[in-house]
Design a protein around this motif. Structure first.
Motif, PDB file in Angstrom:
ATOM      1  N   ILE A 153      -2.267  -5.657  -8.759  1.00  0.00           N
ATOM      2  CA  ILE A 153      -2.060  -6.636 -10.003  1.00  0.00           C
ATOM      3  C   ILE A 153      -3.346  -7.816  -9.762  1.00  0.00           C
ATOM      4  O   ILE A 153      -3.783  -8.440 -11.108  1.00  0.00           O
ATOM      5  CB  ILE A 153      -1.057  -7.559  -9.408  1.00  0.00           C
ATOM      6  N   PRO A 157      -4.143  -7.689 -13.907  1.00  0.00           N
ATOM      7  CA  PRO A 157      -2.901  -8.178 -14.358  1.00  0.00           C
ATOM      8  C   PRO A 157      -2.191  -7.527 -15.266  1.00  0.00           C
ATOM      9  O   PRO A 157      -1.168  -7.615 -15.536  1.00  0.00           O
ATOM     10  CB  PRO A 157      -3.531  -9.351 -14.835  1.00  0.00           C
ATOM     11  N   LYS A 160       0.786  -5.597 -13.940  1.00  0.00           N
ATOM     12  CA  LYS A 160       2.159  -6.260 -13.341  1.00  0.00           C
ATOM     13  C   LYS A 160       3.260  -5.686 -14.116  1.00  0.00           C
ATOM     14  O   LYS A 160       4.498  -5.593 -13.463  1.00  0.00           O
ATOM     15  CB  LYS A 160       2.045  -7.687 -13.616  1.00  0.00           C
ATOM     16  N   GLU A 164       6.476  -3.892 -12.246  1.00  0.00           N
ATOM     17  CA  GLU A 164       8.019  -4.545 -12.227  1.00  0.00           C
ATOM     18  C   GLU A 164       9.006  -3.552 -12.784  1.00  0.00           C
ATOM     19  O   GLU A 164      10.203  -3.444 -12.314  1.00  0.00           O
ATOM     20  CB  GLU A 164       7.910  -5.843 -12.925  1.00  0.00           C
TER      21      GLU A 164
END
Length: 370
Positions: A153, A157, A160, A164
């Protein structure tokens, strides 16, 4: 006058008899010529009969057959290769409880079972480490996935929301507790090549039954290398194996039986050494070894540039329109291997985890992250 009267009488005599083939007087030349069109090509000639042009129907649009890319190997497609070891059930068994063992990003993290002796080889349990060295422990099976995710991450980014949505069980503490028989894993990989998952499962069950008595598959055990070597190659064919696959399985068994390949070697050797030794085995290509090292040995820093699913996922992460697929030179490519390696370099030493999430990159909308 007599000739005209004779013609009229003949026509009257035929009227109502059902005869339709009365010769009609020819049309004036000017009328016929007006219906003609100059035939300039062979294509035009197809629509002209007796000098009079047929009325063409609405031309049908040619059906454009879209050539689909090859099926991309995914973790689901290599399920047989990565099943945990079980002494009885040939498909799976309840995995052992998760233990907090030492873990190494650049080494084998799966507990390995020797195919002949069933001896377990694994990293030390944290409690077995001397108190003076415990302070130097940085990675364990309980925290290595968390470390990997944090690194992914921070590096990218966009990963992410994918992370999740898709928990990566294979490198979790539970996944790293699953015991793997490397011979069984590699044999299963050969069996599953170029066939559907259902077909591979059926062939594997028949293959195992060749070495077991009784009809209950749950009581069958996977054959050892020595058991396979004791059979002729032709004796493996009734399971549904092709001649070539039977040769591959027999050859792999001979490698383990002779000691050229050992569980100890696969556990302790570097990735480069594992790749070099397994590539020598007929039937094991580079992709097969990469998948085995990643999902069988649970090595955290394996990366496959030849996997189309990884290529496609990386391209999607980079904001490419993967729908505009192009085939160059007969080979499907979403990204070049050089570009893939350059991008993946940032994710060391957790490229296996990065690769796992590349397979799922298109399942989550990452466009809002810019």
């Amino acid at each position: 006058m007599a000739a005209r009267r004779s013609t009229r009488l003949s026509a009257a005599a035929l009227k109502g008899t059902g005869v339709d083939n009365i010769s009609k007087p020819p049309l004036p030349k000017a009328t016929t010529e007006s219906k003609k069109r100059k035939i300039s090509t062979k294509e035009d000639a197809k629509h002209v009969s007796n000098g009079v042009e047929d009325v063409p129907s609405t031309p049908k649009k040619k059906k454009v057959t879209r050539i689909l890319p090859p099926v991309t190997p995914t973790p689901a497609a290599i399920g047989l290769m990565t099943l945990p070891y079980s002494s009885a059930d040939i498909d799976d068994s309840t995995p052992p409880p998760a233990l907090n063992r030492l873990a190494v990003p650049n080494g084998t993290n799966a507990p390995l079972i020797s195919p002949e002796t069933h001896r377990l080889i694994s990293n030390k349990h944290v409690d077995q480490v001397s108190p003076s060295k415990k302070a130097n422990i940085t990675s364990t099976t309980k925290n290595i996935l968390d470390d990997a995710i944090a690194h992914l991450i921070e590096t990218e980014p966009k990963l992410k929301p994918i992370i999740e949505k898709h928990p990566c069980r294979i490198f979790s503490s539970e996944g790293l507790a699953e015991e793997i028989d490397p011979f069984r894993s590699l044999t299963s990989g050969i069996i599953s090549q170029q066939v559907s998952g259902a077909a591979a499962k059926s062939i594997k069950a028949k293959f195992v039954s060749l070495f077991n008595d009784g009809d209950d598959p749950e009581l069958h055990t996977f054959p050892t290398p020595s058991q396979i070597c004791a059979k002729a190659i032709e004796d493996l064919r009734p399971a549904g194996l092709s001649q070539r696959k039977a040769e591959y399985v027999h050859g792999l068994a001979q490698k383990f039986h002779s000691g050229e390949l050992t569980t100890e070697l696969l556990f302790s050797a570097s990735y480069e050494e594992v790749l070099e030794e397994l590539i020598k085995v007929r039937g094991l290509g580079k992709w097969s070894v990469e998948m085995f090292a990643c999902f069988g040995l649970k090595r955290m820093d394996v990366f496959s540039t030849g996997d189309l699913g990884v290529q496609r996922g990386m391209a999607a992460l980079m904001g490419r329109d993967v729908g505009k697929l192009k085939s160059k030179g007969g080979k499907w490519k979403y990204m070049s291997e050089k570009e893939m390696e350059e991008i993946a370099e940032k994710f060391k030493p957790y490229r296996s985890v990065f690769m796992w999430y590349c397979w799922r990159a298109e399942e989550v909308d990452v466009s809002t992250l810019g």
